[in-house]
Design an enzyme around this catalytic site. Sequence first.
Site, PDB file in Angstrom:
ATOM      1  N   HIS A 218     -14.714   9.630  10.357  1.00  0.00           N
ATOM      2  CA  HIS A 218     -13.464  10.013  10.661  1.00  0.00           C
ATOM      3  C   HIS A 218     -12.512   8.888  10.667  1.00  0.00           C
ATOM      4  CE1 HIS A 218     -15.681  13.729  12.311  1.00  0.00           C
ATOM      5  NE2 HIS A 218     -16.302  12.674  12.501  1.00  0.00           N
TER       6      HIS A 218
ATOM      7  N   SER B 238       6.965  -6.928  -5.050  1.00  0.00           N
ATOM      8  CA  SER B 238       7.936  -6.286  -4.960  1.00  0.00           C
ATOM      9  C   SER B 238       9.419  -6.612  -5.576  1.00  0.00           C
ATOM     10  CB  SER B 238       8.375  -5.818  -3.337  1.00  0.00           C
ATOM     11  OG  SER B 238       9.549  -4.729  -3.414  1.00  0.00           O
TER      12      SER B 238
ATOM     13  N   LYS C 172       6.179  -8.982   0.114  1.00  0.00           N
ATOM     14  CA  LYS C 172       5.081  -7.834  -0.416  1.00  0.00           C
ATOM     15  C   LYS C 172       4.299  -8.497  -1.375  1.00  0.00           C
ATOM     16  CE  LYS C 172       4.815  -4.030   0.427  1.00  0.00           C
ATOM     17  NZ  LYS C 172       5.492  -2.839  -0.107  1.00  0.00           N
TER      18      LYS C 172
ATOM     19  N   GLU D  91      -4.623   0.851  -6.521  1.00  0.00           N
ATOM     20  CA  GLU D  91      -3.902   2.014  -6.596  1.00  0.00           C
ATOM     21  C   GLU D  91      -3.734   2.837  -7.910  1.00  0.00           C
ATOM     22  OE1 GLU D  91       0.065   1.590  -4.849  1.00  0.00           O
ATOM     23  OE2 GLU D  91      -0.852  -0.266  -3.777  1.00  0.00           O
TER      24      GLU D  91
END
Length: 462
Positions: A156, A277, A283, A290
């Site tokens: 979980h 970024s 970043k 992804e």
Amino acid sequence: MGQLWKGRFKKELTKETNDFNSSIKFDSRMFEEDIKGSIAHATMLGATGIIDKSESDKITKGLAEILDDIKSGKLEIDYESEDIHTFVEGELTKRLGQTGKRLHTARSRNDQVALDIRMTLKKEIDIICGKLKGLITVLCDKAEENTDTIMPGYTHLQRAQPITFAHHLSAYCSMLCRDLDRLADVKKRMNVLPLGSCALAGTTYPIDRSQVAELLGFDDISANSLDGVSDRDFCIELASALSIIMVHLSRFSEEIIMWCSWEFKFVELDDAFSTGSSIMPQKKNPDVAELVRGKSGRVFGDLTILLTVMKGIALAYNKDMQEDKEAIFDAVDTVKMCLDAFTPMIATMTVLRDNMRNAAAKGFINATDCADYLVGKGLPFRDAYKATGELVSLCIDKGETLESLPIEKYKKICDLFDDDVYTAINLEKCVNDRTAPGGPSAGNVKEQIEKAREFVNSFQLG
Ligand code: ARG
């Protein structure tokens, strides 16, 4: 380039209809398989006396030259052709005249295309299996370096019990070994020759299908000519196996993405596999992971296309089936691309062992071991579970951990506790005592890695 079926038509196709009907933009990648299939077919036509041996020889030689010329760039594929089969046959006839026109005896594009796709996908399965083996090997290497890297195991997404990073990676090895196995299974059923089914009803010529199967490396010939030309199960099966691979890569990607976040910081990706970024200078984004996660959607979409195209068409061949190639080739190309990007990303990632160890120390992940300690002192597990639950609740109230809580507090909840409880809940011990097969102890995980390596080394495709 003219169509093969001109005889009964009085008008040309409009340009738009021709473009709509044509498949050469996506079936030209099968040129080699198409030509090799034709060479085997022509050889058989000569051997059985269906055409003269001298003509069969001329055809096979002509086809081999066409193959060389396409490969060397001397011959360009004409994208105005209806499909790759039309182009190759047209080119052969251009070169050989009347003899070239004998190639299509006892054959239809329906069984020809079914053959070409099978040959192409067999080759692609070999390539994908090679890439999967590469990923499994990288994971085994990384796992070997981390058999004592303690981390929290989750259920979980809540810290559950201590494991090692090697144990976690080894789980992916198991999944990817199953993927290899599934691809081998798909290939086995794909390895059946449809050629000789002709348009749908076989042929009156005395063809030798077994000879063609042997020449092209197929294990068997299809049993029924209607099925031979209308079956695309092998595309659906492959797309399913590829989808499952993408499920695995996508779950792994999701974990990498989480582990890269400041909230986890379990791993650091190499700069070569991360991007920045345009506005936020700090970043470092895990774009590769992804994209792999995102591209899983494409492959599932390809599977859905194939299932949907096939579900409502009467036997045998229907033009709907031309839609098979873009879907299955996209799935194949996507998986290959993802594996190419994913494997070096994993190979170069840095494991932040201390952060994993710290996270493991904070979430009461040794609570089960604490309860097991009481069971060892004679308490029934259910009572031990309750007492440990009270301890955890006390720790949360007091801002303590099971490691830092003084023994007096332990004793207050259950007098069976003694100083040796601190040894029992030591994370390294908790992990290494889990020696039941499949578990996280260093010895167990080494066995798991060995098993995966053996599987990869002895893995063979038919
Ligand atoms: N381009 C077609 C396909 O990909 C080849 C088979 C054509 N057969 C036919 N009867 N029109 O499915």
